[in-house]
Design a protein around this motif. Structure first.
Motif, PDB file in Angstrom:
ATOM      1  N   ASP A 188      15.569 103.088  78.552  1.00 24.92           N
ATOM      2  CA  ASP A 188      16.404 103.435  77.401  1.00 24.92           C
ATOM      3  C   ASP A 188      17.896 103.362  77.735  1.00 24.92           C
ATOM      4  O   ASP A 188      18.693 102.883  76.923  1.00 24.92           O
ATOM      5  N   SER A 189      18.284 103.818  78.920  1.00 24.62           N
ATOM      6  CA  SER A 189      19.705 103.826  79.278  1.00 24.62           C
ATOM      7  C   SER A 189      20.240 102.402  79.457  1.00 24.62           C
ATOM      8  O   SER A 189      21.377 102.104  79.072  1.00 24.62           O
ATOM      9  N   ASP A 190      19.415 101.499  80.036  1.00 21.55           N
ATOM     10  CA  ASP A 190      19.848 100.112  80.210  1.00 21.55           C
ATOM     11  C   ASP A 190      19.982  99.406  78.867  1.00 21.55           C
ATOM     12  O   ASP A 190      20.930  98.644  78.638  1.00 21.55           O
ATOM     13  N   ILE A 191      19.033  99.655  77.966  1.00 26.59           N
ATOM     14  CA  ILE A 191      19.089  99.052  76.631  1.00 26.59           C
ATOM     15  C   ILE A 191      20.313  99.567  75.877  1.00 26.59           C
ATOM     16  O   ILE A 191      21.036  98.790  75.233  1.00 26.59           O
ATOM     17  N   ALA A 192      20.567 100.869  75.961  1.00 24.77           N
ATOM     18  CA  ALA A 192      21.735 101.453  75.288  1.00 24.77           C
ATOM     19  C   ALA A 192      23.032 100.883  75.855  1.00 24.77           C
ATOM     20  O   ALA A 192      23.974 100.596  75.108  1.00 24.77           O
ATOM     21  N   GLU A 193      23.093 100.705  77.166  1.00 26.73           N
ATOM     22  CA  GLU A 193      24.296 100.150  77.795  1.00 26.73           C
ATOM     23  C   GLU A 193      24.543  98.716  77.327  1.00 26.73           C
ATOM     24  O   GLU A 193      25.685  98.335  77.058  1.00 26.73           O
ATOM     25  N   PHE A 194      23.468  97.926  77.218  1.00 27.98           N
ATOM     26  CA  PHE A 194      23.602  96.542  76.749  1.00 27.98           C
ATOM     27  C   PHE A 194      24.069  96.503  75.300  1.00 27.98           C
ATOM     28  O   PHE A 194      24.974  95.742  74.942  1.00 27.98           O
ATOM     29  N   ASN A 195      23.476  97.338  74.447  1.00 30.55           N
ATOM     30  CA  ASN A 195      23.882  97.370  73.042  1.00 30.55           C
ATOM     31  C   ASN A 195      25.310  97.890  72.881  1.00 30.55           C
ATOM     32  O   ASN A 195      26.053  97.424  72.002  1.00 30.55           O
ATOM     33  N   ASN A 196      25.708  98.826  73.728  1.00 31.34           N
ATOM     34  CA  ASN A 196      27.089  99.317  73.684  1.00 31.34           C
ATOM     35  C   ASN A 196      28.076  98.224  74.084  1.00 31.34           C
ATOM     36  O   ASN A 196      29.179  98.137  73.542  1.00 31.34           O
ATOM     37  N   PHE A 197      27.673  97.401  75.071  1.00 40.13           N
ATOM     38  CA  PHE A 197      28.505  96.265  75.458  1.00 40.13           C
ATOM     39  C   PHE A 197      28.708  95.302  74.287  1.00 40.13           C
ATOM     40  O   PHE A 197      29.821  94.853  74.001  1.00 40.13           O
ATOM     41  N   ILE A 198      27.606  94.978  73.584  1.00 44.59           N
ATOM     42  CA  ILE A 198      27.689  94.067  72.434  1.00 44.59           C
ATOM     43  C   ILE A 198      28.596  94.652  71.360  1.00 44.59           C
ATOM     44  O   ILE A 198      29.443  93.955  70.787  1.00 44.59           O
ATOM     45  N   LEU A 199      28.440  95.962  71.088  1.00 45.79           N
ATOM     46  CA  LEU A 199      29.246  96.635  70.065  1.00 45.79           C
ATOM     47  C   LEU A 199      30.713  96.688  70.470  1.00 45.79           C
ATOM     48  O   LEU A 199      31.606  96.374  69.664  1.00 45.79           O
ATOM     49  N   ALA A 200      30.989  97.077  71.724  1.00 48.78           N
ATOM     50  CA  ALA A 200      32.370  97.209  72.187  1.00 48.78           C
ATOM     51  C   ALA A 200      33.095  95.871  72.216  1.00 48.78           C
ATOM     52  O   ALA A 200      34.308  95.795  71.962  1.00 48.78           O
ATOM     53  N   ALA A 201      32.358  94.796  72.519  1.00 45.62           N
ATOM     54  CA  ALA A 201      32.962  93.464  72.568  1.00 45.62           C
ATOM     55  C   ALA A 201      33.076  92.833  71.189  1.00 45.62           C
ATOM     56  O   ALA A 201      33.651  91.747  71.052  1.00 45.62           O
ATOM     57  N   GLY A 202      32.540  93.484  70.155  1.00 52.77           N
ATOM     58  CA  GLY A 202      32.616  92.942  68.795  1.00 52.77           C
ATOM     59  C   GLY A 202      31.796  91.677  68.617  1.00 52.77           C
ATOM     60  O   GLY A 202      32.212  90.750  67.918  1.00 52.77           O
ATOM     61  N   LEU A 203      30.617  91.640  69.231  1.00 48.67           N
ATOM     62  CA  LEU A 203      29.787  90.435  69.207  1.00 48.67           C
ATOM     63  C   LEU A 203      28.644  90.571  68.197  1.00 48.67           C
ATOM     64  O   LEU A 203      28.189  91.662  67.882  1.00 48.67           O
ATOM     65  N   SER A 204      28.201  89.416  67.710  1.00 47.57           N
ATOM     66  CA  SER A 204      27.077  89.341  66.784  1.00 47.57           C
ATOM     67  C   SER A 204      26.126  88.248  67.267  1.00 47.57           C
ATOM     68  O   SER A 204      26.462  87.466  68.157  1.00 47.57           O
ATOM     69  N   LYS A 205      24.947  88.177  66.664  1.00 52.82           N
ATOM     70  CA  LYS A 205      23.981  87.157  67.068  1.00 52.82           C
ATOM     71  C   LYS A 205      23.400  86.482  65.832  1.00 52.82           C
ATOM     72  O   LYS A 205      23.285  87.076  64.757  1.00 52.82           O
ATOM     73  N   TYR A 206      23.049  85.204  66.001  1.00 55.95           N
ATOM     74  CA  TYR A 206      22.299  84.478  64.993  1.00 55.95           C
ATOM     75  C   TYR A 206      20.807  84.735  65.223  1.00 55.95           C
ATOM     76  O   TYR A 206      20.375  84.950  66.364  1.00 55.95           O
ATOM     77  N   HIS A 207      20.033  84.697  64.140  1.00 49.12           N
ATOM     78  CA  HIS A 207      18.591  84.821  64.309  1.00 49.12           C
ATOM     79  C   HIS A 207      18.078  83.617  65.087  1.00 49.12           C
ATOM     80  O   HIS A 207      18.485  82.488  64.840  1.00 49.12           O
ATOM     81  N   MET A 208      17.200  83.842  66.041  1.00 48.29           N
ATOM     82  CA  MET A 208      16.682  82.772  66.887  1.00 48.29           C
ATOM     83  C   MET A 208      15.376  82.222  66.343  1.00 48.29           C
ATOM     84  O   MET A 208      14.433  82.966  66.068  1.00 48.29           O
ATOM     85  N   GLY A 209      15.305  80.915  66.176  1.00 48.24           N
ATOM     86  CA  GLY A 209      14.075  80.252  65.770  1.00 48.24           C
ATOM     87  C   GLY A 209      13.402  79.592  66.963  1.00 48.24           C
ATOM     88  O   GLY A 209      13.902  79.611  68.073  1.00 48.24           O
ATOM     89  N   GLY A 210      12.251  78.990  66.729  1.00 45.78           N
ATOM     90  CA  GLY A 210      11.553  78.255  67.770  1.00 45.78           C
ATOM     91  C   GLY A 210      10.552  79.073  68.547  1.00 45.78           C
ATOM     92  O   GLY A 210       9.395  78.687  68.700  1.00 45.78           O
ATOM     93  N   ARG A 211      10.991  80.215  69.088  1.00 47.92           N
ATOM     94  CA  ARG A 211      10.132  81.084  69.884  1.00 47.92           C
ATOM     95  C   ARG A 211      10.559  82.529  69.662  1.00 47.92           C
ATOM     96  O   ARG A 211      11.725  82.797  69.377  1.00 47.92           O
TER      97      ARG A 211
END
Length: 255
Positions: A140-163
């Motif tokens: 849980d702490s590693d997942i939260a740290e990764f999501n906090n990084f994405i939020l702090a950096a102002g990043l977004s993602k496209y939905h991934m197709g294929g797999r």
């Protein structure tokens, strides 16, 4: 396109041909690789990876058998103005030819470091939710740290197709979605119809991720699963794989 190649020299010519054909068949203008597993980046066979056309390269060596990064790109498509690199990242910054936009591409391997328009792409070695691993797991702490990084950096993602997943271990018992392409909000606003497609992982334990800012036609979405990958097993099994790939491609386009 981004790909954890699990050794740039491993499995010899067959793997090099696979990567080169992926680049050529998908008209890839920037190729980002992770886990070259080569201490000396000068021995990476860049010409065999890219092909005969002109390209520019940047690379960092591995630490032992871990890591190693490289970026190859077409200078006719990207006018590079700045390069920054260290053990876990390569930053390529430049003007996209034909567009009045400076774009920063960051090729990463297992990095949590936060760094106009920017794209982070590569093997992050982390998931954003526990369900991105099978069997379901994760700290849980590693997942939260990764999501906090994405939020702090102002990043977004496209939905991934294929797999659904981008990595699978050798016996197929464990799967995860640890390879990603993340973009800043300005980039997403500029290219809202961009797409990310996970391609078949023929010569690596990771799927190559193909990123395009071009709007995909329904015809191309249907054709891709039928023209990619190597046939293996029975005809029925190959048909099932192609239909499954088509399902994820269509979901990735929001159809």
């Amino acid at each position: 396109m981004t790909l954890n190649c699990r050794g740039a020299g491993a499995r010899g010519v067959e793997k090099l041909d696979w990567i080169r054909n992926l680049r050529r068949n998908n008209n890839v203008q920037l190729l980002c690789g992770q886990e070259s597993q080569l201490f000396n980046p000068l021995v990476i066979p860049f010409s065999s990876l890219w092909g005969n056309s002109h390209f520019v390269s940047e690379a960092v060596g591995a630490c032992g058998r871990s890591g190693g990064l490289f970026c190859l790109w077409d200078p006719a498509s990207l006018n590079c103005m700045q390069v920054e690199k260290d053990t876990n990242f390569i930053l390529i910054s430049g003007m996209r030819v034909g567009l009045d936009a400076r774009i920063n591409f960051v090729n990463v391997y297992g990095s949590r470091s936060s760094v106009e328009r920017k794209i982070f792409l590569g093997d992050f070695n982390e998931t954003s939710v526990k369900e991105d691993r099978l069997p379901v797991s994760g700290c849980d702490s590693d997942i939260a740290e990764f999501n906090n990084f994405i939020l702090a950096a102002g990043l977004s993602k496209y939905h991934m197709g294929g797999r659904r997943f981008t990595w699978m271990n050798d016996d197929g018992c464990h799967l995860s979605k640890i390879d990603r392409i993340l973009v800043c909000e300005n980039f997403l606003a500029k290219w809202p119809t961009g797409s990310v497609t996970a391609l078949p992982r023929d010569f690596s334990d990771h799927c190559p991720l193909l990123f395009s800012t071009k709007e995909q036609s329904l015809e191309n979405i249907v054709v891709r699963p039928w023209s990619s990958g190597r046939p293996s097993g029975s005809k029925e099994l190959n048909l099932m794989r192609k239909l499954k790939s088509l399902k994820w491609d269509i979901k990735g386009q929001g159809c």
